[in-house]
Design an enzyme around this catalytic site. Structure first.
Site, PDB file in Angstrom:
ATOM      1  N   GLU A  56       0.824  -1.211   0.000  1.00  0.00           N
ATOM      2  CA  GLU A  56       0.000   0.000   0.000  1.00  0.00           C
ATOM      3  C   GLU A  56       0.859   1.263   0.000  1.00  0.00           C
ATOM      4  O   GLU A  56       0.663   2.188   0.772  1.00  0.00           O
ATOM      5  CB  GLU A  56      -0.954  -0.004   1.205  1.00  0.00           C
ATOM      6  CG  GLU A  56      -1.918  -1.181   1.152  1.00  0.00           C
ATOM      7  CD  GLU A  56      -2.973  -1.172   2.252  1.00  0.00           C
ATOM      8  OE1 GLU A  56      -2.692  -0.622   3.326  1.00  0.00           O
ATOM      9  OE2 GLU A  56      -4.056  -1.723   2.011  1.00  0.00           O
ATOM     10  N   ASP A  98      -8.649  -8.552   4.314  1.00  0.00           N
ATOM     11  CA  ASP A  98      -8.402  -7.404   5.192  1.00  0.00           C
ATOM     12  C   ASP A  98      -9.496  -7.234   6.244  1.00  0.00           C
ATOM     13  O   ASP A  98     -10.374  -6.396   6.081  1.00  0.00           O
ATOM     14  CB  ASP A  98      -8.314  -6.132   4.325  1.00  0.00           C
ATOM     15  CG  ASP A  98      -7.756  -4.950   5.092  1.00  0.00           C
ATOM     16  OD1 ASP A  98      -7.278  -5.142   6.214  1.00  0.00           O
ATOM     17  OD2 ASP A  98      -7.788  -3.833   4.547  1.00  0.00           O
ATOM     18  N   GLU A 124     -12.645  -1.489  12.354  1.00  0.00           N
ATOM     19  CA  GLU A 124     -12.557  -0.732  11.104  1.00  0.00           C
ATOM     20  C   GLU A 124     -13.672  -1.076  10.114  1.00  0.00           C
ATOM     21  O   GLU A 124     -14.343  -0.184   9.596  1.00  0.00           O
ATOM     22  CB  GLU A 124     -11.193  -0.986  10.460  1.00  0.00           C
ATOM     23  CG  GLU A 124     -11.047  -0.334   9.105  1.00  0.00           C
ATOM     24  CD  GLU A 124      -9.733  -0.670   8.412  1.00  0.00           C
ATOM     25  OE1 GLU A 124      -8.842  -1.250   9.051  1.00  0.00           O
ATOM     26  OE2 GLU A 124      -9.609  -0.330   7.223  1.00  0.00           O
TER      27      GLU A 124
HETATM   28  C1  GCU Z   1      -6.238  -1.680   6.057  1.00  0.00           C
HETATM   29  C2  GCU Z   1      -6.488  -0.319   6.599  1.00  0.00           C
HETATM   30  C3  GCU Z   1      -5.321   0.601   6.464  1.00  0.00           C
HETATM   31  C4  GCU Z   1      -4.086  -0.078   7.021  1.00  0.00           C
HETATM   32  C5  GCU Z   1      -3.889  -1.423   6.379  1.00  0.00           C
HETATM   33  C6  GCU Z   1      -2.789  -2.215   7.037  1.00  0.00           C
HETATM   34  O1  GCU Z   1      -6.166  -1.639   4.668  1.00  0.00           O
HETATM   35  O2  GCU Z   1      -7.602   0.239   5.968  1.00  0.00           O
HETATM   36  O3  GCU Z   1      -5.605   1.778   7.157  1.00  0.00           O
HETATM   37  O4  GCU Z   1      -2.966   0.710   6.819  1.00  0.00           O
HETATM   38  O5  GCU Z   1      -5.051  -2.193   6.536  1.00  0.00           O
HETATM   39  O6  GCU Z   1      -3.123  -3.093   7.819  1.00  0.00           O
HETATM   40  O7  GCU Z   1      -1.621  -1.969   6.798  1.00  0.00           O
END
Ligand code: GCU
Length: 849
Positions: A302, A380, A408
């Site tokens: 990400e 996730d 979340e």
């Molecule tokens: C999810 C979450 C993010 C977080 C990511 C992770 O996608 O929405 O905010 O950074 O998980 O666990 O790294």
């Protein structure tokens, strides 16, 4: 048989409670004095250093016994000959002072021995931390009025029992729903760490031994000398509770220009200057934090930098840190949450395969102090996922499971969802590696593949809110997380009831009611968010809170449903799909490969089927969607009613706070129900056999009312509003009026108004009948004006739009309505919010729609 003394005497504690004390309230037990003679009079804590967990244990015992039973005990630090003592210390110190126990317990690190059978009570730890854990276990019994004689040893299931906190240096918290950080503000570590120490105490009481204090999406400036010094201060306040500090690292820190550190031109993990950089910084940290637990690393995920930039493997990246930590005894938690963006037009593309593709080939290449931290499911933190097959595919590597305590994707603490039953579906899952028992919990404990390292990481994200996590009831999840990390074989309901007795009281009706609501909460949420393995059908591109199923598809994120006009679901079979099912060992792979043996609750996770496909239950997929969404929302309505039965049985402060949330959840569950049902009704064109979807006889659509200063507004996504349409004021400064004549029979009704509460404005609404006000409120997620219990804030990620996140219901009960009355709503816009209204329902008593 466990006896809970004094329980029948135990009344509610009337005093208002903020929630700060959580389950460590040590609430006085009525009639506690009558047990003084059965309680010891002295406490011997075998350590004189006030910073030691054993010393803290002595203080806790003194405070707890005084508070619960009103008995004052003296604390000593060596045996003074007094009988009737509690002796707390390490097994070694005890043995030095008193000689060996006749039957020495078999303790591992952090384990304890608790013996209340003799004249002296022994609370003995393998280490100091263990002694403190034993102390909390004993105090938990006392606080529950349980004076049963016990003699047992307890050892943790796994050495790593950490929390991860996604705190940012600016003081915000990613996916936190309870205010700002307790330890960061304005780029540095705050000076007042009182709450940090209190948090460590709470964590110690449930066996948590380390906290990673900053976000996995890390910031290199954590490594300035000033912040390293600050980490030392955090560690100092947590250490007396046996809680160590860990930190998340930004992989490219060496090139980030960190103030006070050298700046390099590369972050290549094999480059000598990079190795030296991390060795040096790690040394600086250990000078301030001699017992630092280790590093957490999110790399090449990400947008986070990582070793792949230099064509190095993830193992080479992990080992860079492992080698820097090794001389200091620290460990690397290396996250398996690595995936690339994908194209949905490729039938075989699957994000769920990514972890296997990245990590399986590297098994055996990670240093011995690296643990692969694996989210419970392959995607996730969804409302339901199968266990991540990675647990079965890296037998030569240490593994930990990552659970998410903060909700979340599960209602963000505004919907009550007790998570332990969800976690248990994973922990108890048998992966059948080599056709042998291979429970996920035995993999992460290290037992299955013979590793000494492994365990648990829980993403908690506590904030400055008094409730810690954002709502009183959501704290059951933190409690359960700690208890299950210690002993994953514990029963979810057993743990919950322990928490209820400690956090509220032991009144049987309180325990029963909270148990019922909590145990029904995850199934209900699953039913009205995304059943049949469809994942949480929320807005994955925005808040992750309310409904927005179409955001799953046509994105690069790979959380696809592949829903079209006739079919739905991900084909993850080997024979015709992405092949994901084949990542499991043969017995499990065969189960998921075959639609006939795939459980209904994961059907659409593994198979792409027609909406008319028949489930094992005999129902079609589409009808089950409708039925479960209606059933889930109906269950959520009962939570508010059940909660009301607790009035007077718990303190008003927590009663009203949770009631506010249950009423909100009841309303928002209907938003979910309608949005998901309408969406799939629209896309499939298949009607609801029970004629509920799209058929709302009690509703008056706002756009059908006589409007003055209001105009119709087409809501996007369409399914977030009844009849796709809301009304908004013609301008953001002028008041609007919507009115209509009541045509239903005269009688008593609940008047429900669905409106939208956007972030960026506090519109005001007044509802009247024949110009007599029946209710008014301000749309700022606080209770209606006139209520004595406000103001309260829900705390979920806000939305600036008129959508499924901002859609909200308010209900005015028992309103006398006569046919021919004029119902009027006056909306006054504020800020960006144009007093948006969706519909009014006049509900005969007992009907919810
Ligand atoms: C999810 C979450 C993010 C977080 C990511 C992770 O996608 O929405 O905010 O950074 O998980 O666990 O790294």
């Amino acid at each position: 048989m466990i006896r809970f003394l004094a329980l029948s005497l135990c009344a509610s504690s009337a005093a208002a409670e903020s929630g700060l004390a959580a389950w460590l309230r040590y609430a006085p037990l009525q009639g506690g004095e009558s047990y003084h003679s059965s309680l010891p009079s002295h406490i011997v804590a075998l350590n004189t250093s006030s910073a030691s967990p054993v010393y803290v244990a002595g203080q806790e015992l003194q405070q707890g016994i005084q508070s619960i039973y009103g008995k004052q005990c003296n604390v000593h630090h060596s045996y003074d000959g007094a009988s009737s003592s509690i002796i707390v210390g390490t097994l070694d110190e005890y043995t030095k002072a008193y000689g060996s126990l006749s039957n020495p317990p078999n303790l591992i690190e952090d384990g304890y021995w608790l013996n209340t059978e003799g004249n002296t009570i022994q609370i003995l730890g393998k280490n100091e931390r263990g002694a403190l854990y034993g102390t909390f276990a004993y105090l938990s019994m006392l606080a529950q009025g349980n004076l049963t004689k016990v003699a047992y040893s307890s050892n943790p299931n796994a050495p790593v029992r950490w929390t991860n906190e996604w705190d940012n240096l600016d003081g915000s918290i990613e996916r936190g729903f309870a205010g700002n950080s307790n330890w960061f503000a304005n780029g540095v570590i705050v000076s007042n760490l009182t709450r940090t120490a209190e948090y460590a105490r709470l964590l110690a009481s449930i066996g948590i031994n380390a906290v990673v204090v900053n976000n996995v999406n890390a910031n290199a400036s954590l490594l300035t000398p000033q912040n390293i010094e600050g980490l030392g201060r955090i560690a100092d306040v947590m250490r007396p509770y046996g809680v160590q500090v860990g930190i998340s690292l930004y992989f490219s820190s060496p090139t980030s220009g960190v103030k006070g550190q050298a700046n390099l031109t590369t972050f290549d993990p094999l480059d000598e200057s990079v190795v030296a950089w991390w060795t040096n910084v790690t040394g600086q940290i250990y000078q301030q934090v001699p017992d630092m637990a280790g590093y957490l690393v999110k790399a090449n995920s990400e947008g986070q930098p990582g070793p792949l930039t230099y064509n190095r493997t993830l193992a080479q990246g992990a080992n860079l840190f492992a080698k820097a930590l090794q001389p200091h005894g620290g460990i690397v938690m290396f996250r398996a949450f690595v995936y690339n963006n994908l194209n949905e037009t490729d039938w075989y593309a699957d994000r769920a395969n990514a972890q296997i593709q990245f990590f399986k080939p590297l098994d055996g290449e990670f240093d011995s102090n690296v643990i692969i931290q694996i989210k419970y499911g392959p995607i996730d933190f969804q409302v339901r996922e199968p266990a991540s097959p990675l647990f079965a595919n890296i037998p030569k590597s240490n593994a930990a499971i990552e659970l998410q305590v903060t909700q979340e994707y599960l209602g963000q603490q505004c919907h009550l969802v007790y998570l332990a039953p969800l976690w248990k579906t994973i922990l108890d899952f048998d992966l059948r590696v080599d056709n042998e028992s291979s429970l996920v919990r035995d993999v992460v404990s290290g037992q299955r593949f013979n590793h000494s390292l492994g365990g648990y990481a829980g993403v908690v994200n506590v904030g400055t809110n008094d409730t810690w996590i954002g709502s009183h009831m959501a704290m059951s999840n933190l409690y359960a997380y700690g208890r299950l990390a210690w002993d994953p074989t514990l029963d979810s309901q057993y743990v919950l009831q322990e928490w209820i007795r400690l956090t509220f009281n032991a009144d049987q009706s309180v325990v029963n009611t909270m148990t019922q609501i909590s145990m029904e909460s995850w199934p209900a949420y699953e039913n009205y968010s995304g059943n049949l393995g469809e994942q949480t059908l929320t807005d994955i591109l925005y808040t992750h809170f309310g409904p927005n199923p179409q955001t799953q598809d046509n994105t690069v994120w790979g959380q696809w449903t592949r829903a079209d006009h006739t079919t739905i679901g991900m084909d993850r079979t080997v024979s015709n799909g992405t092949g994901f099912a084949g990542n499991y060992p043969p017995e499990i792979a065969a189960m998921y490969e075959n639609i006939a043996t795939t459980p209904d609750n994961l059907l659409l996770w593994f198979h792409h089927v027609n909406y008319t496909h028949l489930l094992h239950s005999g129902e079609t997929v589409i009808q089950d969607f409708y039925d479960q969404h209606y059933a889930g929302a109906a269950t959520a309505q009962t939570f508010a009613t059940m909660w009301e039965s607790l009035k007077g049985k718990i303190d008003d402060e927590r009663y009203y706070d949770q009631l506010f949330r249950q009423v909100y959840q009841a309303g928002h569950s209907l938003v979910w129900r309608d949005a998901i049902s309408n969406f799939y009704n629209n896309i499939s064109g298949i009607p609801d056999a029970a004629h509920r979807v799209g058929n709302h006889p009690y509703r008056i659509e706002a756009e059908s009312m006589q409007l003055d200063g209001y105009k119709p507004y087409t809501v996007i996504p369409f399914e977030a509003a009844s009849n796709y349409t809301a009304i908004v004021t013609s301008s953001n400064t002028t008041t609007g009026t919507a009115q209509t004549m009541i045509t239903c029979p005269s009688g008593t009704y609940d008047v429900a108004v669905n409106y939208f509460d956007q972030f960026g404005g506090h519109s005001h609404f007044v509802v009247s009948l024949n110009n007599v006000t029946i209710g008014e409120w301000t749309a700022n997620l606080k209770p209606w004006i006139g209520s004595s219990e406000g103001p309260r804030v829900l705390g979920h990620t806000p939305s600036i739009y008129i959508d499924g996140h901002s859609a909200t219901r308010i209900t005015f009960s028992n309103v006398t309505v006569a046919k021919g009355d004029m119902l009027k709503i006056v909306g006054t816009p504020n800020g960006i919010e144009p007093a948006p209204l969706d519909y009014v329902s006049l509900l005969p008593l007992g009907i919810v729609d």
